[in-house]
Design an enzyme around this catalytic site. Structure first.
Site, PDB file in Angstrom:
ATOM      1  CD  GLN A  39      -3.033   0.761   2.314  1.00 15.39           C
ATOM      2  OE1 GLN A  39      -3.085  -0.324   2.878  1.00 15.39           O
ATOM      3  NE2 GLN A  39      -3.880   1.732   2.580  1.00 15.39           N
ATOM      4  CD  GLN A  53       1.409  -9.009   6.276  1.00 13.13           C
ATOM      5  OE1 GLN A  53       0.660  -8.041   6.308  1.00 13.13           O
ATOM      6  NE2 GLN A  53       2.011  -9.431   5.185  1.00 13.13           N
ATOM      7  CG  HIS A  59       2.256  -3.068   9.595  1.00  7.72           C
ATOM      8  ND1 HIS A  59       1.938  -4.356   9.231  1.00  7.72           N
ATOM      9  CD2 HIS A  59       2.173  -2.312   8.472  1.00  7.72           C
ATOM     10  CE1 HIS A  59       1.683  -4.376   7.917  1.00  7.72           C
ATOM     11  NE2 HIS A  59       1.800  -3.139   7.444  1.00  7.72           N
ATOM     12  NE  ARG A  67      -2.629  -7.536   5.088  1.00  9.06           N
ATOM     13  CZ  ARG A  67      -1.958  -6.437   4.814  1.00  9.06           C
ATOM     14  NH1 ARG A  67      -2.456  -5.550   3.958  1.00  9.06           N
ATOM     15  NH2 ARG A  67      -0.783  -6.193   5.381  1.00  9.06           N
ATOM     16  CB  SER A  88       2.942  -4.443   4.128  1.00  7.19           C
ATOM     17  OG  SER A  88       1.756  -4.349   4.862  1.00  7.19           O
TER      18      SER A  88
END
Length: 330
Positions: free
Chosen positions: A14, A266, A217, A133, A108
Protein backbone atom coordinates in the site's frame (compact mmCIF):
# COMPACT_ATOMS: atom_id res chain seq x y z
CA UNK A 1 27.57 -8.72 -18.16
CA UNK A 2 27.68 -10.67 -14.90
CA UNK A 3 25.58 -13.82 -14.73
CA UNK A 4 22.67 -13.52 -12.31
CA UNK A 5 22.65 -16.78 -10.38
CA UNK A 6 19.72 -15.96 -8.08
CA UNK A 7 16.85 -13.76 -9.21
CA UNK A 8 14.43 -12.40 -6.59
CA UNK A 9 11.04 -10.86 -7.30
CA UNK A 10 9.73 -8.10 -5.03
CA UNK A 11 6.10 -6.98 -4.81
CA UNK A 12 5.03 -3.55 -3.49
CA UNK A 13 2.46 -2.74 -0.85
CA UNK A 14 0.00 0.00 0.00
CA UNK A 15 1.27 3.44 -0.96
CA UNK A 16 2.49 2.40 -4.41
CA UNK A 17 -0.87 3.02 -6.07
CA UNK A 18 -1.43 5.75 -8.67
CA UNK A 19 -4.15 6.52 -11.26
CA UNK A 20 -3.33 4.82 -14.54
CA UNK A 21 -1.25 2.01 -13.07
CA UNK A 22 -1.30 -1.06 -15.29
CA UNK A 23 -2.75 0.83 -18.28
CA UNK A 24 -0.02 0.09 -20.84
CA UNK A 25 0.17 -3.59 -19.96
CA UNK A 26 -3.62 -3.82 -20.04
CA UNK A 27 -3.59 -2.45 -23.57
CA UNK A 28 -0.85 -4.85 -24.74
CA UNK A 29 -1.52 -8.20 -23.03
CA UNK A 30 -4.65 -10.35 -23.12
CA UNK A 31 -3.56 -12.09 -19.91
CA UNK A 32 -3.52 -8.73 -18.10
CA UNK A 33 -7.01 -7.83 -19.29
CA UNK A 34 -8.25 -11.25 -18.11
CA UNK A 35 -6.82 -10.68 -14.62
CA UNK A 36 -8.53 -7.30 -14.24
CA UNK A 37 -11.81 -8.69 -15.56
CA UNK A 38 -11.64 -11.59 -13.11
CA UNK A 39 -10.94 -9.14 -10.27
CA UNK A 40 -14.00 -7.11 -11.30
CA UNK A 41 -16.19 -10.23 -11.02
CA UNK A 42 -14.73 -11.31 -7.66
CA UNK A 43 -14.98 -7.86 -6.06
CA UNK A 44 -18.29 -6.84 -7.58
CA UNK A 45 -17.10 -3.43 -8.78
CA UNK A 46 -15.08 -2.03 -11.67
CA UNK A 47 -11.51 -2.31 -10.39
CA UNK A 48 -10.23 -1.89 -13.96
CA UNK A 49 -11.70 1.59 -14.29
CA UNK A 50 -10.52 2.45 -10.81
CA UNK A 51 -6.91 1.60 -11.70
CA UNK A 52 -6.54 2.62 -15.35
CA UNK A 53 -9.66 4.61 -16.22
CA UNK A 54 -9.57 8.35 -16.71
CA UNK A 55 -11.71 10.62 -14.48
CA UNK A 56 -14.81 12.01 -16.17
CA UNK A 57 -15.29 15.53 -14.85
CA UNK A 58 -18.83 16.45 -13.96
CA UNK A 59 -19.89 12.81 -13.65
CA UNK A 60 -19.99 10.40 -10.75
CA UNK A 61 -16.58 8.75 -10.47
CA UNK A 62 -17.74 5.74 -8.46
CA UNK A 63 -14.83 3.75 -7.07
CA UNK A 64 -12.32 5.66 -9.19
CA UNK A 65 -12.16 8.39 -6.61
CA UNK A 66 -11.52 5.89 -3.82
CA UNK A 67 -8.17 4.51 -5.03
CA UNK A 68 -6.37 5.84 -1.94
CA UNK A 69 -8.85 4.32 0.52
CA UNK A 70 -7.46 1.15 2.10
CA UNK A 71 -10.44 -1.02 1.19
CA UNK A 72 -9.87 -0.24 -2.51
CA UNK A 73 -6.11 0.34 -2.49
CA UNK A 74 -5.13 -3.13 -1.32
CA UNK A 75 -7.12 -5.12 -3.95
CA UNK A 76 -5.97 -2.64 -6.63
CA UNK A 77 -2.25 -2.95 -5.84
CA UNK A 78 -2.47 -6.74 -5.53
CA UNK A 79 -4.26 -7.09 -8.88
CA UNK A 80 -1.96 -4.65 -10.70
CA UNK A 81 1.19 -6.28 -9.33
CA UNK A 82 -0.02 -9.75 -10.30
CA UNK A 83 -0.95 -8.45 -13.76
CA UNK A 84 2.57 -7.01 -14.14
CA UNK A 85 4.01 -10.40 -13.21
CA UNK A 86 1.82 -12.25 -15.72
CA UNK A 87 2.85 -9.76 -18.44
CA UNK A 88 6.52 -10.40 -17.62
CA UNK A 89 5.91 -14.15 -17.64
CA UNK A 90 4.21 -13.91 -21.04
CA UNK A 91 6.93 -11.67 -22.50
CA UNK A 92 9.59 -14.13 -21.35
CA UNK A 93 7.69 -17.01 -22.94
CA UNK A 94 7.35 -15.10 -26.22
CA UNK A 95 11.11 -14.54 -26.25
CA UNK A 96 12.07 -18.08 -25.29
CA UNK A 97 13.37 -17.00 -21.87
CA UNK A 98 13.26 -19.31 -18.88
CA UNK A 99 12.15 -17.17 -15.93
CA UNK A 100 14.03 -18.95 -13.15
CA UNK A 101 13.24 -17.25 -9.85
CA UNK A 102 15.00 -18.24 -6.63
CA UNK A 103 13.27 -16.04 -4.04
CA UNK A 104 10.11 -13.98 -3.61
CA UNK A 105 9.26 -11.22 -1.15
CA UNK A 106 6.54 -8.62 -0.75
CA UNK A 107 6.28 -5.54 1.42
CA UNK A 108 3.28 -5.90 3.78
CA UNK A 109 0.34 -6.27 1.35
CA UNK A 110 2.89 -7.31 -1.30
CA UNK A 111 3.53 -10.51 0.63
CA UNK A 112 0.14 -11.72 -0.67
CA UNK A 113 1.26 -11.12 -4.26
CA UNK A 114 4.45 -13.07 -3.58
CA UNK A 115 2.38 -15.96 -2.22
CA UNK A 116 0.06 -15.79 -5.22
CA UNK A 117 2.99 -15.93 -7.68
CA UNK A 118 4.52 -18.81 -5.69
CA UNK A 119 1.35 -20.89 -6.15
CA UNK A 120 0.59 -20.96 -2.42
CA UNK A 121 -2.83 -19.40 -3.19
CA UNK A 122 -5.11 -19.06 -6.17
CA UNK A 123 -6.04 -15.59 -7.40
CA UNK A 124 -9.62 -15.67 -6.11
CA UNK A 125 -8.57 -16.91 -2.66
CA UNK A 126 -5.84 -14.30 -2.43
CA UNK A 127 -7.97 -11.39 -3.61
CA UNK A 128 -10.80 -12.27 -1.22
CA UNK A 129 -8.34 -12.47 1.68
CA UNK A 130 -6.87 -9.10 0.76
CA UNK A 131 -10.34 -7.57 0.59
CA UNK A 132 -11.10 -8.89 4.08
CA UNK A 133 -7.71 -7.74 5.36
CA UNK A 134 -8.33 -4.24 4.03
CA UNK A 135 -11.83 -4.12 5.51
CA UNK A 136 -10.70 -5.26 8.96
CA UNK A 137 -7.68 -2.93 9.05
CA UNK A 138 -9.68 0.06 7.83
CA UNK A 139 -12.59 -0.60 10.18
CA UNK A 140 -10.33 -0.85 13.24
CA UNK A 141 -8.28 2.16 12.10
CA UNK A 142 -11.41 4.34 11.97
CA UNK A 143 -11.96 3.48 15.63
CA UNK A 144 -8.62 5.13 16.48
CA UNK A 145 -8.78 8.57 14.80
CA UNK A 146 -6.10 9.89 17.17
CA UNK A 147 -3.56 7.24 16.11
CA UNK A 148 -1.48 7.03 12.96
CA UNK A 149 1.93 6.43 11.39
CA UNK A 150 5.00 8.64 11.05
CA UNK A 151 7.98 8.15 8.74
CA UNK A 152 11.44 8.93 10.14
CA UNK A 153 14.05 9.71 7.52
CA UNK A 154 17.79 10.26 7.70
CA UNK A 155 18.99 11.14 4.21
CA UNK A 156 22.58 10.45 5.26
CA UNK A 157 21.76 6.80 5.90
CA UNK A 158 22.76 6.87 9.55
CA UNK A 159 19.42 5.93 11.11
CA UNK A 160 19.99 3.80 14.22
CA UNK A 161 17.32 1.15 14.78
CA UNK A 162 18.34 0.85 18.44
CA UNK A 163 17.99 4.61 18.95
CA UNK A 164 14.51 4.61 17.41
CA UNK A 165 13.58 1.66 19.66
CA UNK A 166 14.70 3.70 22.69
CA UNK A 167 12.64 6.71 21.56
CA UNK A 168 9.60 4.51 20.96
CA UNK A 169 9.82 3.28 24.54
CA UNK A 170 10.20 6.84 25.82
CA UNK A 171 7.20 8.13 23.84
CA UNK A 172 5.11 4.94 24.12
CA UNK A 173 4.77 4.31 20.38
CA UNK A 174 5.84 1.39 18.16
CA UNK A 175 8.15 0.66 15.26
CA UNK A 176 5.96 -0.59 12.40
CA UNK A 177 8.19 -0.69 9.29
CA UNK A 178 11.95 -1.13 9.39
CA UNK A 179 12.38 -0.14 5.76
CA UNK A 180 16.04 0.76 5.21
CA UNK A 181 19.11 2.45 6.61
CA UNK A 182 17.42 5.78 5.86
CA UNK A 183 13.77 5.13 6.75
CA UNK A 184 11.85 3.69 9.68
CA UNK A 185 8.11 4.10 10.23
CA UNK A 186 6.60 4.31 13.71
CA UNK A 187 2.98 4.26 14.86
CA UNK A 188 0.72 5.06 17.78
CA UNK A 189 -0.87 8.12 19.36
CA UNK A 190 -0.60 11.15 17.06
CA UNK A 191 0.06 13.33 20.11
CA UNK A 192 2.96 11.10 21.18
CA UNK A 193 4.25 10.93 17.60
CA UNK A 194 4.25 14.74 17.40
CA UNK A 195 6.26 14.97 20.61
CA UNK A 196 8.68 12.35 19.29
CA UNK A 197 9.02 14.33 16.04
CA UNK A 198 10.25 17.36 18.00
CA UNK A 199 12.93 15.24 19.63
CA UNK A 200 13.92 13.79 16.26
CA UNK A 201 14.21 17.29 14.84
CA UNK A 202 16.70 18.12 17.59
CA UNK A 203 18.64 15.04 16.46
CA UNK A 204 18.62 16.30 12.84
CA UNK A 205 16.16 13.66 11.63
CA UNK A 206 13.10 14.32 9.46
CA UNK A 207 9.73 13.05 10.72
CA UNK A 208 6.58 13.16 8.58
CA UNK A 209 3.06 12.01 9.43
CA UNK A 210 1.68 9.61 6.82
CA UNK A 211 -1.75 9.80 5.26
CA UNK A 212 -3.05 6.39 6.35
CA UNK A 213 -6.30 5.23 7.89
CA UNK A 214 -4.90 3.80 11.08
CA UNK A 215 -1.89 2.66 13.11
CA UNK A 216 -1.16 -0.30 10.82
CA UNK A 217 1.41 -2.89 11.99
CA UNK A 218 1.09 -1.87 15.64
CA UNK A 219 -0.34 -3.98 18.50
CA UNK A 220 -3.46 -1.78 18.28
CA UNK A 221 -4.35 -3.75 15.11
CA UNK A 222 -4.41 -7.13 16.82
CA UNK A 223 -8.25 -7.40 16.83
CA UNK A 224 -8.17 -6.95 13.04
CA UNK A 225 -5.53 -9.68 12.82
CA UNK A 226 -7.71 -11.99 14.91
CA UNK A 227 -10.60 -11.54 12.47
CA UNK A 228 -8.27 -12.15 9.55
CA UNK A 229 -6.94 -15.30 11.21
CA UNK A 230 -10.42 -16.83 11.00
CA UNK A 231 -10.44 -16.18 7.24
CA UNK A 232 -6.88 -17.50 6.85
CA UNK A 233 -7.76 -20.72 8.67
CA UNK A 234 -10.69 -21.27 6.29
CA UNK A 235 -8.72 -20.48 3.13
CA UNK A 236 -6.98 -22.96 0.85
CA UNK A 237 -3.22 -22.45 1.22
CA UNK A 238 -0.74 -24.81 -0.43
CA UNK A 239 3.00 -25.38 -0.20
CA UNK A 240 4.73 -22.56 -2.07
CA UNK A 241 6.78 -23.54 -5.12
CA UNK A 242 9.45 -20.95 -4.21
CA UNK A 243 10.53 -19.63 -0.81
CA UNK A 244 9.06 -16.32 0.31
CA UNK A 245 11.26 -14.21 2.59
CA UNK A 246 8.77 -13.31 5.32
CA UNK A 247 8.17 -9.75 6.59
CA UNK A 248 8.03 -10.49 10.30
CA UNK A 249 10.22 -13.54 10.95
CA UNK A 250 12.47 -12.85 7.90
CA UNK A 251 12.54 -16.65 7.43
CA UNK A 252 12.20 -18.18 3.98
CA UNK A 253 8.79 -19.85 4.25
CA UNK A 254 6.92 -22.36 2.06
CA UNK A 255 4.73 -24.29 4.51
CA UNK A 256 0.99 -23.40 4.74
CA UNK A 257 1.03 -23.14 8.55
CA UNK A 258 4.02 -20.79 8.46
CA UNK A 259 2.33 -18.75 5.72
CA UNK A 260 -0.90 -18.36 7.69
CA UNK A 261 1.00 -17.38 10.84
CA UNK A 262 3.08 -14.82 8.94
CA UNK A 263 0.02 -13.17 7.37
CA UNK A 264 -1.66 -13.04 10.77
CA UNK A 265 1.36 -11.52 12.54
CA UNK A 266 2.25 -8.93 9.91
CA UNK A 267 -1.00 -7.03 10.57
CA UNK A 268 0.15 -6.02 14.09
CA UNK A 269 3.91 -6.66 14.20
CA UNK A 270 6.93 -4.97 12.62
CA UNK A 271 7.46 -5.42 8.88
CA UNK A 272 11.23 -5.89 8.94
CA UNK A 273 11.93 -5.18 5.28
CA UNK A 274 15.53 -4.16 5.80
CA UNK A 275 16.46 -7.42 7.54
CA UNK A 276 14.48 -9.45 4.98
CA UNK A 277 16.43 -7.91 2.12
CA UNK A 278 19.76 -8.28 3.92
CA UNK A 279 18.99 -11.98 4.34
CA UNK A 280 17.96 -12.33 0.68
CA UNK A 281 21.28 -10.79 -0.40
CA UNK A 282 23.25 -13.03 1.98
CA UNK A 283 21.46 -16.02 0.46
CA UNK A 284 22.87 -15.12 -2.95
CA UNK A 285 20.19 -12.89 -4.50
CA UNK A 286 21.99 -10.69 -7.02
CA UNK A 287 19.20 -9.46 -9.32
CA UNK A 288 16.09 -8.03 -7.68
CA UNK A 289 13.09 -7.20 -9.86
CA UNK A 290 10.27 -5.12 -8.38
CA UNK A 291 7.03 -6.18 -10.05
CA UNK A 292 4.15 -3.73 -9.68
CA UNK A 293 3.43 -0.01 -9.50
CA UNK A 294 6.20 2.51 -8.71
CA UNK A 295 9.77 1.82 -7.60
CA UNK A 296 9.40 2.09 -3.82
CA UNK A 297 11.11 -1.21 -3.04
CA UNK A 298 13.82 -0.73 -5.64
CA UNK A 299 14.75 2.55 -3.95
CA UNK A 300 14.68 1.01 -0.47
CA UNK A 301 16.94 -1.81 -1.67
CA UNK A 302 19.40 0.75 -3.03
CA UNK A 303 19.69 2.11 0.52
CA UNK A 304 19.98 -1.37 2.05
CA UNK A 305 22.46 -2.94 -0.37
CA UNK A 306 23.58 -0.63 -3.19
CA UNK A 307 25.81 -3.26 -4.85
CA UNK A 308 23.03 -5.57 -6.05
CA UNK A 309 21.36 -5.13 -9.45
CA UNK A 310 17.82 -3.73 -9.39
CA UNK A 311 15.12 -3.53 -12.05
CA UNK A 312 11.36 -3.07 -12.13
CA UNK A 313 8.32 -3.96 -14.23
CA UNK A 314 5.30 -1.64 -14.26
CA UNK A 315 4.82 -0.54 -17.88
CA UNK A 316 6.01 -1.42 -21.39
CA UNK A 317 9.32 0.43 -21.14
CA UNK A 318 10.38 -1.22 -17.88
CA UNK A 319 9.07 -4.61 -19.04
CA UNK A 320 11.08 -4.49 -22.27
CA UNK A 321 14.22 -3.39 -20.43
CA UNK A 322 13.88 -6.22 -17.90
CA UNK A 323 13.21 -8.84 -20.59
CA UNK A 324 16.37 -7.76 -22.45
CA UNK A 325 18.44 -8.30 -19.29
CA UNK A 326 16.82 -11.68 -18.63
CA UNK A 327 17.44 -12.72 -22.26
CA UNK A 328 21.14 -11.93 -21.94
CA UNK A 329 21.24 -13.94 -18.71
CA UNK A 330 19.78 -17.15 -20.25
Amino acid sequence: MAKYEKIALLFPGQGSQYPGMGKELYENFTCVREIYEKANRILGYDLTRQCIGKPIFGKKLGHKGDLNETVYTQPAVLTTSYACYKAMEEACRQNGIKLDVALLAGHSLGEYTALLVSGAMGFETCLKLVRKRAEYMSELGRGYPDAGLMAIIDRNGGLSYDRICDLCRDFEVYITLNNSKRQIVVGGSKKQLSEMARQLEREKKCATMLNVEGPFHTPIMKPAASKLKIELDKSNVSIASKPIVANVSTDAIVDPDHIRNELYRQVFEVVDWRRSMEKAVRNGGNLFIEVGPKRVLTNLLKDIEPTVSRMNVEDMKTLERTVRVLASNN
